[in-house]
Design an enzyme around this catalytic site. Structure first.
Site, PDB file in Angstrom:
ATOM      1  N   TYR A   1      22.030 168.555  13.656  1.00 26.02           N
ATOM      2  CA  TYR A   1      23.322 169.025  13.746  1.00 26.02           C
ATOM      3  C   TYR A   1      23.585 169.670  15.080  1.00 26.02           C
ATOM      4  CZ  TYR A   1      23.100 168.106   8.922  1.00 26.02           C
ATOM      5  OH  TYR A   1      22.839 167.309   7.543  1.00 26.02           O
TER       6      TYR A   1
ATOM      7  N   TRP B   1      33.301 173.636   7.977  1.00 22.84           N
ATOM      8  CA  TRP B   1      33.121 174.599   6.854  1.00 22.84           C
ATOM      9  C   TRP B   1      31.932 175.344   7.118  1.00 22.84           C
ATOM     10  CZ3 TRP B   1      32.149 173.267   1.034  1.00 22.84           C
ATOM     11  CH2 TRP B   1      30.784 172.520   1.013  1.00 22.84           C
TER      12      TRP B   1
ATOM     13  N   GLY C   1      32.332 167.570   2.217  1.00 23.86           N
ATOM     14  CA  GLY C   1      31.105 168.333   2.874  1.00 23.86           C
ATOM     15  C   GLY C   1      30.168 168.050   1.732  1.00 23.86           C
TER      16      GLY C   1
ATOM     17  N   ASP D   1      28.731 165.280   1.218  1.00 26.12           N
ATOM     18  CA  ASP D   1      28.928 163.824   1.607  1.00 26.12           C
ATOM     19  C   ASP D   1      28.320 162.605   0.454  1.00 26.12           C
ATOM     20  OD1 ASP D   1      29.338 165.505   3.557  1.00 26.12           O
ATOM     21  OD2 ASP D   1      27.661 164.493   4.864  1.00 26.12           O
TER      22      ASP D   1
ATOM     23  N   GLU E   1      18.107 173.532   4.575  1.00 25.06           N
ATOM     24  CA  GLU E   1      19.300 173.185   4.336  1.00 25.06           C
ATOM     25  C   GLU E   1      19.980 173.204   2.867  1.00 25.06           C
ATOM     26  OE1 GLU E   1      19.785 169.365   6.229  1.00 25.06           O
ATOM     27  OE2 GLU E   1      21.864 169.241   5.855  1.00 25.06           O
TER      28      GLU E   1
HETATM   29  C1  9WN Z   1      28.508 165.048   8.288  1.00 24.49           C
HETATM   30  C2  9WN Z   1      26.799 170.154   8.983  1.00 24.49           C
HETATM   31  C3  9WN Z   1      27.314 169.261   7.795  1.00 24.49           C
HETATM   32  C4  9WN Z   1      27.795 169.773   6.661  1.00 24.49           C
HETATM   33  C5  9WN Z   1      28.125 168.844   5.401  1.00 24.49           C
HETATM   34  C6  9WN Z   1      26.733 168.386   5.279  1.00 24.49           C
HETATM   35  C7  9WN Z   1      26.138 167.470   6.725  1.00 24.49           C
HETATM   36  C8  9WN Z   1      27.253 165.891   8.110  1.00 24.49           C
HETATM   37  C9  9WN Z   1      26.006 164.744   8.297  1.00 24.49           C
HETATM   38  O1  9WN Z   1      25.971 168.211   7.726  1.00 24.49           O
HETATM   39  O2  9WN Z   1      27.173 166.464   6.808  1.00 24.49           O
HETATM   40  O3  9WN Z   1      29.557 165.749   8.357  1.00 24.49           O
HETATM   41  O4  9WN Z   1      25.841 164.248   9.513  1.00 24.49           O
HETATM   42  O5  9WN Z   1      25.260 164.328   7.103  1.00 24.49           O
HETATM   43  O6  9WN Z   1      26.734 167.169   4.087  1.00 24.49           O
HETATM   44  O7  9WN Z   1      28.620 169.546   4.355  1.00 24.49           O
HETATM   45  O8  9WN Z   1      28.819 170.718   6.878  1.00 24.49           O
HETATM   46  O9  9WN Z   1      25.861 171.060   8.366  1.00 24.49           O
END
Ligand code: 9WN
Length: 445
Positions: free
Chosen positions: A41, A47, A185, A187, A418
């Site tokens: 990410y 959030w 959040g 997903d 995570e």
């Molecule tokens: C899509 C960043 C985010 C969290 C979410 C989690 C995951 C993203 C993904 O990662 O979602 O937004 O690419 O899977 O489900 O809660 O905010 O950590």
């Protein structure tokens, strides 16, 4: 029906966990914002920033405020706070879907940085209040900084609530709808399975793109291609009218009222009441308390299921509660005004063999309980942190302490992952994950 008392944590364990958490937050700091994880990410998430600020408050409050400010600088004129603020220094190929795919309109976010057009649970007022409360411990300069930042954030937090309670009141019942599973959040939670079955799955559309997440994590821990084809299709649908909400219900296949999202929405009003009081805005504080009571009443009216004794997500298109028993159904425990019989019902559910502490993301006894796959079974630290908040709110001190100890042990033993396997505790997903580290600091402080 009480758990046996847990032995106290050893001081060296606490020190080790504290130091490793600080290192994760150091590694993931990207100059003016925190990334949830360097590889998986590589942008800023909404959030996440709130949970991260809660932990940063203990070690670097200036960064906590900086992170929140970076997020709110990307707030849209209508008040929506985007779920991702993109880092221009990160290549489009490093996260899918990236800024080019989202293609938000020029009237959208005002920042130089791109963003998505969807939201995430509004944890930020809660976070701002937590950071503010802890700032004084760092001396006069930090207290002054906290005051300035709180004043800057307050009207922006109010605008965020206005957007969610007004433009997103799609069901006209006083709750905010999410229009994409990413907005929850949580997903791929089974809470959306029924509603998602009505969303067209266009695998040909997905095949035009590359799922970057599968390059950097185990496919068995992630949502499926079928899920992703629907995720992508829902973005295309919302994007078609520039992410406008007027009339959205008629042209968009997914609209759901989530008990967790709306419990956070109500709790945010209570945090705003405290912030407004601190800033000398007494009349506004009363308005926020009133709104919290209204949202709480709407959650009970619309999302409570007498038969299962828990809360469920409501599919706005069909008017039906979804059948899955998910952790989101336990989170109304955060609400201080929840009537005693409903508190008791949530506690019964939580203590049953369907959940237990730390809570998994989904009913352990469900036939499709999946110990690996993301929000369909694994244990997440942020939702357990919210559960603990609820336990403390309603005076369940022993269970709150047992949960705190269990979370600390889980992360100490397995790392700042995570999420975690709900029976073995094995770490899953991204290995150095920011909110796991940040909330560990809060649990140890
Ligand atoms: C899509 C960043 C985010 C969290 C979410 C989690 C995951 C993203 C993904 O990662 O979602 O937004 O690419 O899977 O489900 O809660 O905010 O950590």
């Amino acid at each position: 029906d009480h758990l046996p008392p847990t032995p106290a944590l050893k001081p060296d364990m606490s020190a080790e966990l504290w130091n490793s958490a600080v290192r994760v937050l150091e590694t993931n700091w990207a100059g003016d914002h925190m990334v949830p994880s360097r590889r998986l990410y590589p942008h800023q998430w909404s959030w996440d920033a709130a949970f991260i600020a809660i932990g940063l408050a203990y070690v670097n409050p200036t960064r906590a405020w900086r992170d929140l400010r970076s997020l709110f600088e990307a707030q849209w004129p209508d008040g929506r706070v985007p779920h991702i603020v993109f880092d221009p220094a990160t290549a489009e190929a490093d996260y899918f879907p990236g800024p080019a795919f989202w293609d938000v309109p020029a009237y959208g976010n005002r920042a130089a940085r791109g963003s998505t057009g969807i939201v995430q649970p509004p944890m930020h007022a809660i976070a701002a209040w937590e950071v503010y409360r802890h700032a004084a411990a760092h001396g006069a300069n930090c207290a002054q900084e906290a005051r300035t930042e709180l004043e800057w954030l307050y009207p922006r937090l109010v605008a965020q609530q206005r957007y969610l309670t007004t433009d997103r009141n799609l069901g006209r019942g006083g709750l905010a709808s999410i229009v994409h599973p990413w907005e929850s959040g949580l997903d791929n939670s089974p809470a959306w399975d029924e509603a998602m079955a009505n969303v067209p799955a266009d695998l040909a559309l997905l095949s035009q793109y590359r799922r970057r997440d599968l390059d950097v994590s185990d496919a068995a821990h992630r949502p499926t291609d079928l899920d992703y084809s629907r995720y992508v299709g829902l973005v295309v649908s919302y994007r078609a009218e520039g992410y406008a909400d007027a009339g959205l219900l008629d042209r968009h296949a997914f609209a759901v009222e989530c008990p967790a999202f709306n419990s956070i929405l109500a709790s945010a009003e209570l945090a705003l009441a405290q912030i407004a009081g601190e800033l000398g805005r007494t009349a506004e504080a009363a308005t926020h308390r009133h709104r919290a009571a209204q949202i709480t009443a709407a959650i009970i009216r619309r999302l409570w299921n007498e038969e299962t004794g828990t809360f469920h997500a409501l599919d706005v298109h069909t008017g039906k509660l979804t059948p899955a028993n998910c952790v989101s159904g336990l989170l109304p425990l955060m609400l201080p005004d929840l009537p005693a019989d409903l508190v008791q019902a949530i506690m019964n559910e939580m203590r049953s063999n369907r959940f237990g502490l730390p809570v998994p993301s989904y009913d352990r006894t469900a036939p499709d309980f999946d110990t690996m796959r993301y929000w369909r079974g694994p244990v997440w630290i942020n939702v357990n942190w919210l559960v603990r908040r609820g336990l403390l709110m309603h005076g369940f001190r022993d269970e709150a302490e047992d949960l705190r100890t269990a979370m600390v042990r889980l992360v100490h033993r397995n790392g700042h992952f995570e999420y975690f396997h709900p029976t073995t505790g094995e770490g899953l997903g991204a290995p150095t994950f920011s909110w796991t580290a940040a909330l560990s600091l809060d649990l140890l402080a």
